[in-house]
Every structure is written in structure tokens, then in C-alpha cells.
Scaffold this active site. Sequence first.
Site, short mmCIF file in Angstrom:
data_model
loop_
_atom_site.label_atom_id
_atom_site.label_comp_id
_atom_site.label_asym_id
_atom_site.label_seq_id
_atom_site.Cartn_x
_atom_site.Cartn_y
_atom_site.Cartn_z
N LYS A 17 45.42 39.13 41.09
CA LYS A 17 45.57 37.74 40.63
C LYS A 17 44.48 36.86 41.20
O LYS A 17 43.84 37.17 42.22
CB LYS A 17 46.95 37.20 41.02
CG LYS A 17 47.28 37.22 42.52
CD LYS A 17 46.77 36.03 43.31
CE LYS A 17 47.08 36.15 44.79
NZ LYS A 17 46.39 35.09 45.60
N MET A 108 43.33 38.52 46.51
CA MET A 108 43.67 38.77 45.10
C MET A 108 45.02 39.47 44.94
O MET A 108 45.37 39.92 43.85
CB MET A 108 42.58 39.59 44.43
CG MET A 108 41.29 38.84 44.20
SD MET A 108 40.13 39.78 43.17
CE MET A 108 40.98 39.78 41.59
N GLY A 109 45.78 39.58 46.03
CA GLY A 109 47.14 40.09 45.92
C GLY A 109 47.24 41.58 45.64
O GLY A 109 48.20 42.02 45.01
N GLY A 111 47.90 44.15 47.70
CA GLY A 111 49.09 44.72 48.33
C GLY A 111 50.36 44.31 47.61
O GLY A 111 51.30 45.10 47.47
N SER A 112 50.39 43.08 47.14
CA SER A 112 51.55 42.60 46.39
C SER A 112 51.66 43.33 45.06
O SER A 112 52.76 43.65 44.60
CB SER A 112 51.43 41.09 46.15
OG SER A 112 51.46 40.39 47.38
N ASP A 145 53.60 36.66 46.84
CA ASP A 145 52.84 37.01 45.64
C ASP A 145 53.46 38.14 44.82
O ASP A 145 53.04 38.40 43.70
CB ASP A 145 51.41 37.43 46.03
CG ASP A 145 50.56 36.24 46.46
OD1 ASP A 145 50.93 35.10 46.14
OD2 ASP A 145 49.53 36.47 47.12
#
Length: 307
Positions: A17, A108-109, A111-112, A145
Amino acid sequence: MSRAYVADRVHVRAPGKLNLFFEVGDVQDDGYHEVASAYQAVSLYEDVWAEPAADYSVSVSGTVDVSGVPEDDRNLALRAARLVAQKAGHTGGVHLEIVKHVPVAGGMGGGSADAAAALVACDALWGADLGAAQLQQLAARLGADVPFSLMGGTAIGTGRGDQLSPALAKGRFDWVIVPSGAGLSTPEVYAHLDALRTRPDILSSVRTPAVDPGVLHALRAGDPIALAESVRNDLQAAALSLRPELREALELGEEAGALAGLVSGSGPTLAFLAADPESALELQVVLSAAGYEALHVHGPVHGARVL
């Protein structure tokens, strides 16, 4: 009670993201910050495969440096798998194979996205059929996130960023992202922002964060030029203070035709908004010629889903 497997192996893809707008409120008593964010899922993905196993394990590889990604219970995707098992009453284990393409600790997320993919993959693998609402509840327990990684598209996040409302975005927005060789710690960036805010000549805080209406209007109109006038990231000053060398790349991108350049999330990945795919390609060439890794991505794209 353990459920029968509905598949031997499940493959889920989840997007990274960008924060097109990120306003950060004052630090709260619990150490967290209230935020208002406009998220957009972009075409840089994490791939997660889930397969039956006696215990819980994870392996990590990818096209980015994954040396800092834990392969034990600190891994967010593995924690996601355990949450699904607990909710579904599954008594077995799972092996997760993660192939990363989103920069690690890059804002940028990634891991999420891994966690969101693991939620969807384990739900499908075990035939749990938890449904979107329950998966979103589990996602919120894993981090701010993760719910957006499940949802994808474009959304407004408030609270800690996990209270989501879908936002209408017409058409396609083209971005060129420049990853950094070394990541930045999100808690460190927030702490540095708090330190900067003790100096009112540098930054002033806001009590109730809100997304600029100009961002919403530009997204609805599918107008990158209008969006460029409203993009903002309150964490950018802190990230640039910690990594001042990022300024040179930001300036180069803007001079080379980007409509706007900003730090993505807590950084250090940089994101440049382009007018169209052709302009993005030209910008990518200029940045690459200057020695930067530059990737052309677009949004909005779907959230985590089974392939």
C-alpha cells in the site's frame, strides 16, 4: 475440533500500500497516535502459500532483502494463522511459504500484507469460512494496516488507521516507487516525530486528524494532477530527518516530472505520482539512470485473495 482440509495447498496474493495522505495526531496516553490516512493498494504484491503441517512454521524468500524478517512466532503471518486456528477450532498446524516483493520495513505494509494473506489462506485451507467481517476483526488484532491489506482498493483509515471506510477512486493512478537498501523502524519514526513536534518552528501537531477533502475529490475524479496538490505525509519530516539522503532522490524525482513525491508511510520507500503510464515509465528511466532502483506500480488493486 480439527476440520478437514479443503485443499492441499492454498496460494493467496496481497498488495502493498501507499499512504496518499497521512495526518498524525498527538501521542496518546497509551503511546499510540490517532491518524487519518488515505490508503491505496498498489500492484506490488506478497505471495503466501499455506499447506497442512503438524506444527506452525514459516519460510521467507523474495526479490527484496528478507534478512530482517523473522521466521518464528514474531512473524505476523504466523500469528495470523494461529488466530484463524483458534477462531475455527482447528487443532493442527500449517506451513506458510512467503515470497516477498514489497520492501521490508519500507512503509508499504509488506508485513501486514503477509498477515492478511495468511488469514485468507488458512481460512480457505481449513474450510473455516469465517467470512469477511470475522477476518477483518482478526486483522485488526494484528496491526493497523492489516485490515486494509484484506480490503484493498482505496480507503480512508481513522483511529489507529484500522477504522476503514472504502473511498471511491475512479480510473488508475500511476506511481514510481524507490525502495531503500535499509529499512526504518516505524516506532522510531513516530518517536522522532514527537521529538520534532516539541519545536513548533518545525512541525505543529493536530488534535483530530482528518483527510484533506481535496484528496477525496481528486480520487473520485480520477485526477492525478489534483491529487498531487493534496498528498501529504506527517511522518515525512521525521523520516527525512533520520535519513537525510532521501531528500536528493525526492528532489530528482520531482525535477524529472513527477507530479508529487513523498515518503511512503513511515518510510524510507519514496513514492512519486505520475500523470499517466507513459510519464511513469519516463520517470522510472531517469531514476534508474541515476542509480536508484525504481519500480512502476499502479493502483487501486484488489486486496488479499486466493489465486
